[in-house]
Write an enzyme that holds these catalytic residues in place. Structure first.
Site, PDB file in Angstrom:
ATOM      1  N   LYS B  78      -9.818  -2.902   2.153  1.00  0.00           N
ATOM      2  CA  LYS B  78      -9.637  -1.688   3.021  1.00  0.00           C
ATOM      3  C   LYS B  78     -10.877  -0.711   3.422  1.00  0.00           C
ATOM      4  O   LYS B  78     -11.681  -0.832   2.405  1.00  0.00           O
ATOM      5  CB  LYS B  78      -8.597  -0.843   2.187  1.00  0.00           C
ATOM      6  CG  LYS B  78      -7.900   0.449   3.067  1.00  0.00           C
ATOM      7  CD  LYS B  78      -6.964   1.048   2.110  1.00  0.00           C
ATOM      8  CE  LYS B  78      -6.232   2.309   2.936  1.00  0.00           C
ATOM      9  NZ  LYS B  78      -5.236   2.780   2.226  1.00  0.00           N
ATOM     10  N   SER B 159      -0.759   3.981   4.658  1.00  0.00           N
ATOM     11  CA  SER B 159      -2.200   3.940   5.548  1.00  0.00           C
ATOM     12  C   SER B 159      -2.775   2.434   5.332  1.00  0.00           C
ATOM     13  O   SER B 159      -3.641   2.132   6.043  1.00  0.00           O
ATOM     14  CB  SER B 159      -2.964   4.854   4.947  1.00  0.00           C
ATOM     15  OG  SER B 159      -3.492   4.552   3.503  1.00  0.00           O
ATOM     16  N   SER B 183       1.042   4.472   0.180  1.00  0.00           N
ATOM     17  CA  SER B 183       0.111   3.441   1.222  1.00  0.00           C
ATOM     18  C   SER B 183       0.091   2.062   0.815  1.00  0.00           C
ATOM     19  O   SER B 183      -0.701   1.670   1.604  1.00  0.00           O
ATOM     20  CB  SER B 183      -1.220   4.289   1.340  1.00  0.00           C
ATOM     21  OG  SER B 183      -1.035   5.436   2.175  1.00  0.00           O
TER      22      SER B 183
END
Lengths: 488, 499
Positions: B78, B159, B183
């Site tokens: 990420k 997210s 997330s």
């Protein structure tokens, strides 16, 4: 009670003073990063990723900084909070990389304590006074902006960013510039004894925010102003004097004092407004979520207390108990180096009263002449103890001791060695002294007559003559006795 | 030979160890998939060279008999994790072009374990969002489509939407995620994969771009529960550089995996039964209860009375911390700097002008919204009414869980109140978007381990996820319950390739 008053046109005004002293904690590393803290390093050479607030960087408290702040709290008999917490003080400035300063607003490390300033008649402090300390908290210092390196831009030096500070907040207990000056000096002495701050005001490792207000004696507190970053005792006193006068003039001419932050300009010896309460930042304090609350255990606290040295007040009391004069005790305890030197001298066997007199007059005088201080004294406490020992046991007189000391300073040789080599031992040989006395009395028969006729002051003359004849080496007590006998 | 990109982490690890294929073959296969999936926009930066390098090392290590736990496994990272020498943006314009000279603790641990990096995964800007639409680099598109035949682009969740999409589309077998208020879990549920947010403090936050420090927690996302356990073992661990890091040994979660739940009790929180909830969600939840019973668990109803205050409290605490955490992006030291030109009157642009211009340009609307909310709730006069209250609510929510765990070992609930929604459907209404985190946020506020596993397809053919919440430090029970669901749900659906 201080009787310091500002005499205005409408009467007398009392000054109320509170100080917030920022003291840089003496450690090798910053409060929340491992970066070094040396003064005067090349710009931006003592900056870690944390200090520069790079993305994802996190603060980790430095144990030694906390320890030094706790020891400082203990040294002023303050309450130590076993549970404290760090808060963020949010504001934007180019010298503040994180966009917030990590400080302690809601739960400081150290609570209430006190500092005693000694009586000093000359300075206008008629009696010793206890000044309350509200709190001590630890926080990060900011970096430094440099505006003189480029025509249109400012440069940022982050060496100081993140350095650990203690903020020591007094109560509004001071009533004169002299009291404030004495408070700062005493605080500085304590910090230096404890070893938590080097107290170096020129290098900025200690600086004060000065809160001043005026009121009619006995009235409610007036509105205060805060003058930031004052970096010497002299300037602190000057700020108070100037600011109190300014406020009185303002009020007497129909104005009102506004709560504001001011800056001191030492060159013009005046303060000017920096920002008023209306433009004050909203710092949006809240607990720093990167840090857990600080919890201190017994073991830690015990170590902090046990590692404290004897502090100025205790040392002064001990010196007084040894018969040392209050003046000498004050002088000897004011600076930690002097006190340590003197204690070593006592440990080496010197008699306290004589040693105190000798250090404060002979040694300090000599160092002054040479432009040196105790840390590079050419004479060690052990050497001094030897010299004082020779006086104490009657081997040499005080007068000869001065000569021997001069020779020690010149040659670095030991006192006993010098006395031996130069034949400076004083004599108690009554025969030799009596022989000289007889000669002197014969040669000064007229004065002997006058003395016997009641002019007793002439005794000193005979002593002087005898000592001179003995080249200073006669034991003065013996000379006195023999002269008295001879002049019967 | 099976297609390498269909293998799980465990299968790649074991197959590589057994010599069935080389790590280089695996890395190249995944890199090819990554290169062929630009339409999904899952990656901000692709790093096939990094994956290849690690693969060569893995092959050499195999020859030398020095294999590591993740040797031969390429993963996605990420883009919230700082990676040494590789651009790290948090999907913001503010950090576009920022190349850290340091490696986050979690990513370093993964590299040390032998994993390779296929690239930096897209996300909501500064991890703020539930649909991946706030990324400065464009939204990620979910590989999933509704079976109605329409080609509406769906949100991959957020997210960690790049992570969820990349795994679901077989661009990587596993990826890192971070979870502040759902997330990891919500995007996992939206894309039919698994993901676990461990106990707060299990994974070091050092080197992860901060959103809300007291909530941010890294965790793995992968195709199944075992892979999550393997990944988490290699991400977790005490880190002296993070003052909130847990100083506990990392358990061998994979070795202790067991879907036998005899003697365990599962709590069903009655407050999670929302009025008017999607019947598909409700049905999945009921099915999940039956599956856990089947695995030997007892089921009890529990009460988490302060649940309804969780979302409002979260949307005070998280923005408050964010408003302060993001203050460092000021144009002074790194990242974007926008220095306005001098005005016509000859006045020079000053520091304040630079701040204003840089932050106006560098932050997207959602980030600005949260900075403003956070600044507001911390300001003098409002602090007690908002922030202090929210902290009290947070304490009460943690107490709710503590009490509930007096009578159960894990809690079962839906991960999200709906399946994936269409891109653009909720962007105009921030509150509707925030509501998507309603089931995820309470565990975040309490710092508890929580995982999402795929459990069913809804009537549109979209995956739905079940959430298991555990006691602090008890990731094992969470993983075990997840495994029990995984074995019984028989969830094998995958998005058909259209990209």
């Amino acid at each position: 009670m201080s009787d310091y008053r500002i005499k205005g046109e409408t009467g007398e005004w009392e000054v109320v003073i509170g100080l917030e002293v920022h003291a840089q904690i003496t450690t090798n590393a910053k409060l929340f990063s491992g970066a070094a803290t040396a003064f005067g390093a090349e710009p931006n050479t003592q900056v870690s990723l944390v200090d520069a607030a790079m993305p994802g960087m996190l603060p980790v408290p430095n144990r030694e900084c906390i320890r030094q702040a706790v020891r400082t709290g203990m040294a002023i008999e303050a309450q130590i909070n076993r549970w404290s917490r760090f808060d963020r003080k949010n504001y934007f400035y180019a010298d503040l990389p994180q966009g917030y300063q990590i400080s302690q607003l809601y739960h400081p490390l150290v609570g209430e304590g006190s500092i005693t300033v000694e009586a000093d008649e000359k300075a206008g402090i008629p009696e010793a006074k206890v000044i309350g300390v509200e709190r001590i908290h630890v926080e990060q210092d900011a970096g430094k902006l440099m505006h003189d390196q480029h025509p249109t831009m400012s440069y940022v030096d982050l060496n100081r960013s993140g350095v650990a500070l203690m903020e020591i907040v007094s109560k509004p207990d001071m009533r004169s510039p002299a009291e404030a000056g004495a408070y700062v000096r005493k605080l500085r002495a304590i910090l230096r004894y404890v070893g938590s701050c080097d107290g170096n005001m020129e290098e900025g490792s200690m600086r004060a925010d000065v809160n001043v207000s005026v009121r009619r004696p006995g009235d409610e507190f007036g509105t205060r102003t805060e003058t930031k970053n004052v970096n010497s005792v002299r300037f602190v006193m000057a700020v108070i004097e100037g600011e109190a006068k300014r406020q009185v003039e303002l009020i007497e001419s129909g104005g009102t004092v506004v709560q504001e932050t001011r800056l001191y300009d030492p060159d013009r010896n005046e303060t000017r407004s920096m920002r008023s309460k209306e433009d004050a930042h909203d710092y949006r304090y809240f607990p720093d979520p990167d840090l857990l609350p600080l919890e201190l255990d017994d073991e830690f606290l015990v170590e902090c207390r046990e590692s404290l040295p004897e502090l100025p007040d205790a040392k002064r009391d001990r010196y007084l108990a040894l018969g040392i004069s209050p003046y000498n005790a004050d002088v000897l305890t004011a600076e930690v180096e002097a006190a340590r030197w003197f204690d070593t001298l006592l440990d080496a066997g010197a008699k306290p009263v004589a040693a105190a007199n000798w250090v404060t007059s002979e040694l300090f005088g000599a160092l002054n002449r040479m432009g040196r201080d105790l840390t590079d004294s050419p004479v060690s406490p052990q050497q001094a103890a030897e010299l004082l020992g020779l006086v104490a046991d009657g081997t040499i007189s005080g007068t000869i001791a001065k000569q021997v000391f001069e020779k020690m300073l010149e040659s670095g040789d030991g006192a006993a060695e010098i006395v031996e080599r130069d034949g400076l031992k004083q004599t108690s040989d009554t025969g030799a002294i009596e022989a000289e006395i007889a000669k002197i009395l014969t040669a000064n028969a007229d004065k002997v007559e006058q003395y016997k006729g009641g002019k007793e002051a002439l005794f000193g003359f005979f002593v002087g003559q005898t000592m001179k004849a003995m080249q200073g080496k006669a034991n003065p007590q013996v000379v006195n006795e023999l002269l008295k006998k001879a002049l019967g | 030979m099976t297609e390498l990109t269909n293998l799980t982490v465990a299968q790649i690890r074991d197959g590589h160890r057994a010599g069935d294929f080389s790590a280089v073959e695996v890395a190249e296969a995944f890199s090819a998939n990554v290169a062929g999936a630009k339409a999904l926009n899952a990656f901000i930066v692709e790093t096939p060279e990094h994956a290849l390098e690690a693969a060569k090392q893995a092959d050499a290590d195999r020859a030398a008999g020095t294999l590591k736990p993740l040797s031969g496994v390429p993963i996605g990272m990420k883009d919230l994790f700082c990676t040494n020498g590789v651009q790290t943006t948090a999907a913001s314009h503010m950090l576009e072009g920022f190349i850290p000279r340091y490696e986050s603790t979690v990513s370093q641990k993964l590299w040390d374990a032998g994993a390779g990096m296929l690239g930096k995964l897209n996300l909501d800007q500064f991890a703020m969002g539930s649909s991946n639409e706030t990324s400065y680099f464009g939204n990620v598109i979910s590989p999933w489509r509704r079976k109605d035949g329409g080609n509406a682009a769906l949100a991959p969740g957020g997210s960690s939407g790049g992570s969820s999409t990349a795994i679901a589309a077989r661009l990587c077998p596993a990826a890192t995620g971070t979870d502040t208020g759902g997330s990891i879990r919500q995007p996992a549920a939206f894309t039919g994969i698994s993901g676990i947010k461990p106990t707060y403090g299990r994974c070091s936050r050092w080197g992860i771009v901060a959103f809300a420090s007291s909530l941010d927690q890294a965790g793995p996302m992968a195709r199944d529960v075992r892979d999550c356990a393997i990944m988490l073992e290699n991400m977790a661990g005490f880190d002296a550089k993070d003052a909130t890091s847990l100083n506990l040994p990392v358990p061998n979660w994979e070795a202790a995996l067991s879907s036998d739940l005899k003697g365990k009790t599962v709590g069903i929180p009655k407050e999670y039964r929302l009025e008017g909830i999607d019947p598909d969600i409700d049905a999945m939840w009921e099915a999940g209860i039956a599956m856990l019973k089947d695995a030997g668990a007892a089921v009890v109803e529990i009460s988490l009375p302060h649940t309804k205050y969780a979302l409002p409290a979260y949307y005070i605490i998280a923005p408050a911390e964010a408003s302060s955490n993001l203050a460092r992006y000021d144009g002074v030291r790194y990242g974007l700097r926008d220095l306005p030109a001098k005005d016509s009157s000859g006045g020079g642009a000053g520091l304040q002008d630079m701040y204003a211009a840089t932050r106006a340009e560098g932050f997207g609307p959602e980030v600005k919204r949260r900075i403003m909310i956070g600044t507001y709730v911390l300001s003098a006069g409002f602090y007690d009414a908002y922030y202090t209250q929210a902290q009290k609510v947070r304490t009460l929510i943690a107490r709710d869980f503590e009490q509930a765990f007096g009578s159960c070992d894990v809690i079962l609930a839906p991960t999200a109140p709906s399946a994936a929604f269409g891109l653009g459907e909720k962007m105009a209404d921030p509150l509707a978007m925030y509501l998507n985190d309603v089931f995820a946020v309470p565990a975040s506020l309490a710092g508890l381990p929580a995982m999402s596993v795929p459990a069913a397809l809804n009537r549109e053919g979209l995956p739905l996820g079940l959430q298991i919440i555990g006691k602090a430090f008890d990731e094992q029970s969470v993983l075990n319950a997840g495994l029990a669901l995984e074995e019984r749900s028989g969830f094998t659906a995958r998005a058909e390739k259209w990209w």
